[in-house]
Motif scaffolding. Structure first.
Motif, mmCIF file in Angstrom:
data_model
loop_
_atom_site.group_PDB
_atom_site.id
_atom_site.type_symbol
_atom_site.label_atom_id
_atom_site.label_comp_id
_atom_site.label_asym_id
_atom_site.label_seq_id
_atom_site.Cartn_x
_atom_site.Cartn_y
_atom_site.Cartn_z
ATOM 1 N N GLU A 96 -15.332 97.408 -62.736
ATOM 2 C CA GLU A 96 -14.853 96.304 -63.576
ATOM 3 C C GLU A 96 -13.643 95.626 -62.939
ATOM 4 N N ALA A 97 -12.764 96.433 -62.328
ATOM 5 C CA ALA A 97 -11.590 95.862 -61.669
ATOM 6 C C ALA A 97 -12.001 95.017 -60.474
ATOM 7 N N GLN A 98 -13.002 95.463 -59.731
ATOM 8 C CA GLN A 98 -13.475 94.672 -58.593
ATOM 9 C C GLN A 98 -13.971 93.314 -59.049
ATOM 10 N N LEU A 99 -14.732 93.289 -60.111
ATOM 11 C CA LEU A 99 -15.255 92.028 -60.629
ATOM 12 C C LEU A 99 -14.114 91.103 -61.051
ATOM 13 N N ARG A 100 -13.174 91.646 -61.808
ATOM 14 C CA ARG A 100 -12.075 90.834 -62.359
ATOM 15 C C ARG A 100 -11.107 90.374 -61.275
ATOM 16 N N LEU A 101 -10.722 91.268 -60.381
ATOM 17 C CA LEU A 101 -9.667 90.957 -59.425
ATOM 18 C C LEU A 101 -10.147 90.113 -58.252
ATOM 19 N N GLY A 239 0.294 89.832 -57.730
ATOM 20 C CA GLY A 239 -0.996 90.505 -57.622
ATOM 21 C C GLY A 239 -1.798 89.898 -56.497
ATOM 22 N N CYS A 240 -1.813 90.557 -55.333
ATOM 23 C CA CYS A 240 -2.400 89.999 -54.116
ATOM 24 C C CYS A 240 -3.759 90.617 -53.804
ATOM 25 N N HIS A 241 -4.368 90.176 -52.731
ATOM 26 C CA HIS A 241 -5.629 90.744 -52.267
ATOM 27 C C HIS A 241 -5.395 92.141 -51.722
ATOM 28 N N ILE A 256 -14.329 78.837 -47.997
ATOM 29 C CA ILE A 256 -13.933 80.161 -47.541
ATOM 30 C C ILE A 256 -13.794 81.079 -48.747
ATOM 31 N N ALA A 257 -14.434 82.236 -48.680
ATOM 32 C CA ALA A 257 -14.334 83.237 -49.744
ATOM 33 C C ALA A 257 -13.679 84.494 -49.187
ATOM 34 N N MET A 258 -12.872 85.144 -50.019
ATOM 35 C CA MET A 258 -12.198 86.389 -49.662
ATOM 36 C C MET A 258 -12.573 87.428 -50.706
ATOM 37 N N PHE A 259 -13.038 88.579 -50.264
ATOM 38 C CA PHE A 259 -13.600 89.554 -51.191
ATOM 39 C C PHE A 259 -13.101 90.955 -50.863
ATOM 40 N N ASP A 260 -13.511 91.916 -51.691
ATOM 41 C CA ASP A 260 -13.214 93.339 -51.502
ATOM 42 C C ASP A 260 -11.711 93.604 -51.459
ATOM 43 N N CYS A 261 -11.005 93.093 -52.449
ATOM 44 C CA CYS A 261 -9.561 93.314 -52.524
ATOM 45 C C CYS A 261 -9.255 94.751 -52.929
ATOM 46 N N ILE A 262 -7.989 95.130 -52.801
ATOM 47 C CA ILE A 262 -7.552 96.450 -53.274
ATOM 48 C C ILE A 262 -7.629 96.466 -54.800
ATOM 49 N N ASP A 263 -8.387 97.417 -55.348
ATOM 50 C CA ASP A 263 -8.520 97.486 -56.807
ATOM 51 C C ASP A 263 -8.161 98.856 -57.364
ATOM 52 N N PHE A 264 -7.875 99.824 -56.478
ATOM 53 C CA PHE A 264 -7.694 101.203 -56.930
ATOM 54 C C PHE A 264 -6.255 101.694 -56.836
ATOM 55 N N ALA A 267 0.137 99.873 -56.219
ATOM 56 C CA ALA A 267 1.232 99.740 -55.248
ATOM 57 C C ALA A 267 0.788 99.015 -53.987
ATOM 58 N N LEU A 268 -0.511 99.085 -53.670
ATOM 59 C CA LEU A 268 -1.029 98.395 -52.495
ATOM 60 C C LEU A 268 -1.451 96.967 -52.809
ATOM 61 N N ARG A 269 -1.609 96.648 -54.084
ATOM 62 C CA ARG A 269 -2.021 95.289 -54.464
ATOM 63 C C ARG A 269 -0.846 94.438 -54.918
ATOM 64 N N TRP A 270 0.107 95.048 -55.613
ATOM 65 C CA TRP A 270 1.287 94.309 -56.053
ATOM 66 C C TRP A 270 2.315 94.346 -54.924
ATOM 67 N N ILE A 271 2.233 93.339 -54.062
ATOM 68 C CA ILE A 271 3.041 93.300 -52.842
ATOM 69 C C ILE A 271 3.633 91.913 -52.671
ATOM 70 N N ASP A 272 4.548 91.807 -51.741
ATOM 71 C CA ASP A 272 5.093 90.499 -51.372
ATOM 72 C C ASP A 272 3.954 89.653 -50.796
ATOM 73 N N VAL A 273 3.893 88.393 -51.193
ATOM 74 C CA VAL A 273 2.860 87.514 -50.657
ATOM 75 C C VAL A 273 2.932 87.444 -49.135
ATOM 76 N N ALA A 274 4.128 87.637 -48.570
ATOM 77 C CA ALA A 274 4.269 87.655 -47.115
ATOM 78 C C ALA A 274 3.476 88.800 -46.500
ATOM 79 N N ALA A 275 3.452 89.956 -47.176
ATOM 80 C CA ALA A 275 2.688 91.097 -46.669
ATOM 81 C C ALA A 275 1.193 90.834 -46.759
ATOM 82 N N ASP A 276 0.774 90.012 -47.720
ATOM 83 C CA ASP A 276 -0.639 89.693 -47.875
ATOM 84 C C ASP A 276 -1.114 88.795 -46.737
ATOM 85 N N VAL A 277 -0.414 87.690 -46.509
ATOM 86 C CA VAL A 277 -0.839 86.777 -45.439
ATOM 87 C C VAL A 277 -0.623 87.415 -44.074
#
Length: 561
Positions: A96-101, A239-241, A256-264, A267-277
């Protein structure tokens, strides 16, 4: 050792044994509950649509079944260390988190979550009854369109990069900011994450560069802790990818589509946007052309306006590279004590991390030229080629909505002498911040007034960096032709018309002899493809190359105007 110490150690050992036994029991029970599932999902008749030949793809935590126009992903009942998926309810929540996020970045790839129930001893996809498993239903895409495949075939285009940068920057601007813990994205969590991956890599990789990278990361964490904390408090932790490597980005349906984000792991998803890009920039460095990585960063910066992210970008790029080096070692079976050679992909990532520890000294480059001189197109190409950060007067004047959705023209009040001076003051502050982050900067503005040039020369002197004027030239007839063509074409950030050009030609301050001595001239009446060539920019590149060993020792000055 005292009796109490021995008893305490024994109790801990017993607890560890019990924990291992409990985990083994959970794994056995979980595997029994999904017995027969793999065989069921390999059969075409399982699916409520034409499935054709089923293609099965397995990773360390999931299995994907490609069936006709769709893909079905299940999470395996495993406990790989960073998460525990042994409980059916946990796997259901993750689906469910994968679908939503994923939906905000995935452009319609994610369709549904379907239960898999056992009825009369037979597993059915989407059937009624108590679910023994769940599957994420996704629309299938052409795997040749993955950025990883495109990069491997030399088919990843600047247009792909621009689309990815716009999508990611747009998402980051709207991303959730209500982190479930105020610690996430902070200096302490960043230190733990980086130190953990370095420890794992040093255990599993004998490359001699790793200790030096580790020492550099430690120094960066000490120096940047206040910056990381300030960005957290200012709302840049969102809340990043969280897993933006090239295998998770695809060219799909003209976008462009981006998929398979961190959902589990929050701490690995809530990060600085700089760390995401930084993840995507890093993977482009390792697996594609460096100029594509430079382009992505510049387009993301121009769209987001977050130039302050540059201060932490080298640390996050190095961290992301070390993560992928560790993953490459694990995938190749290069474990502790193994005699297997470190895999080539891991070495590439380690080299990307090492390069962050040796950033070149910064250079300040000022564009100079009339409207229509080609300085914007040329300076974009130069930034992609040399890795400098480009800041644009046209983009900053129209922030927060740069191209392509900016209005066709701003009102006259945006071009008064006072407004013009204000935008140069803003560009000065941006350039100062970029230079202090040890990045070279190209300032794309006309710089036709001596006063404006003087303030930037003073900045270069204060920071101790070289400065050059890039003088872009073309005949007046060419300038007018370009301006007229631009006005008839797609929306452009520049609002200049031929009347603007006439005023510029009549009022521009000539370059002084001192300025001319620091000027590099470029004839832009050439095919646009020439801007992509290193030969066209040879004088600039020769200026920047000797700075390779000078940047680290320079002490930052205070930005003042």
């Amino acid at each position: 050792m005292s009796n109490s110490s021995r008893k305490h150690r024994a109790r801990r050992a017993d607890a560890a044994v019990r924990g291992t036994q409990h985990l083994a029991n959970r794994l056995r029970a979980a595997r029994r509950s999904v017995r027969g599932l793999d065989a069921t999902l390999r059969r075409p008749q399982t699916y409520p649509h034409p499935a054709g030949r089923i293609v099965r793809i397995e990773t360390h935590i999931s299995v994907v079944y490609l069936a006709g126009r769709f893909a079905y992903k299940i999470i395996k009942p495993v406990a790989p260390g960073f998460a525990d998926f042994t409980a059916t309810a946990t796997r259901a929540r993750c689906c469910e988190a994968q679908l939503r996020l994923n939906r905000p970045l995935a452009q319609g790839l994610y369709a549904d979550v379907l239960p898999i129930a056992r009825h009369a001893g037979v597993l059915r996809l989407g059937g009624g009854g108590p679910a023994v498993e769940h599957a994420v239903k996704m629309r299938r895409f052409d795997e040749a369109m993955l950025f990883s495949s495109l990069a491997a075939n030399g088919a990843l285009t600047p247009g792909d990069i621009d689309g990815a940068a716009r999508r990611l920057a747009g998402y980051h601007l709207r991303a959730p900011r209500n982190a479930p813990s105020s610690r996430y994205g902070g200096a302490a969590v960043a230190r733990t994450q980086i130190e953990t991956i370095i420890a794992a890599l040093r255990t599993n990789c004998s490359d001699p560069a790793v200790p030096g990278i580790a020492a550099w990361c430690a120094r960066q964490l000490d120096a940047l802790a206040p910056v990381i904390e300030r960005r957290r408090t200012e709302g840049f932790v969102r809340g990043c990818h969280g897993d933006l490597h090239l295998d998770n980005v695809v060219r799909w349906r003209g976008d462009i589509a981006m998929f398979d984000c961190i959902d589990f792991d929050d701490a690995l998803r809530w990060i600085d946007v700089a760390a995401d890009v930084a993840f995507l920039v890093m993977d482009l460095c390792a697996r594609a052309e460096p100029r594509l990585a430079n382009r992505l960063l510049n387009r993301w910066l121009e769209t987001s306006g977050d130039y302050a992210a540059l201060s932490v970008m080298p640390l996050y790029i190095a961290y992301r590279a070390l993560v992928r080096a560790w993953v490459a070692c694990l995938k190749a079976g290069h474990l502790a004590g193994s005699d297997v050679t470190v895999p080539q992909r891991a070495l590439r990532y380690i080299e990307v991390a090492r390069a962050q520890t040796q950033k070149p000294g910064a250079v300040l480059l000022l564009c100079h030229g009339y409207s229509g001189s080609g300085k914007s197109v040329a300076s974009r190409a130069l930034a992609d080629l040399c890795g400098a950060v480009r800041v644009s007067s046209d983009a900053e004047r129209k922030r927060p909505r740069p191209a392509p959705d900016a209005p066709t023209a701003l009102g006259a009040e945006h071009y008064t002498p006072g407004a013009r001076h204000a935008i140069y003051e803003h560009l000065l502050q941006l350039a100062c911040g970029v230079l202090q982050s040890s990045h070279s900067v190209i300032v794309d503005a006309t710089f036709l007034e001596r006063h404006h040039r003087g303030t930037f020369f003073a900045l270069a002197e204060r920071l101790g960096v070289p400065v050059r004027i890039l003088d872009f030239r073309a005949e007046r007839a060419v300038l007018e032709q370009r301006i007229e063509a631009r006005q008839k074409g797609p929306r452009d950030l520049s609002d200049a018309d031929t009347a603007t050009l006439a005023r510029q030609l009549a009022s521009a301050d000539a370059l002084t002899p001192a300025e001319q001595a620091l000027t590099l001239s470029f004839d832009t009446a050439v095919p646009m493809a020439a801007f992509e060539s290193a030969a066209f920019w040879r004088p600039v590149l020769e200026l920047m190359q000797p700075r390779m060993d000078a940047g680290a020792a320079a002490s930052p000055a205070t930005c003042k105007t």
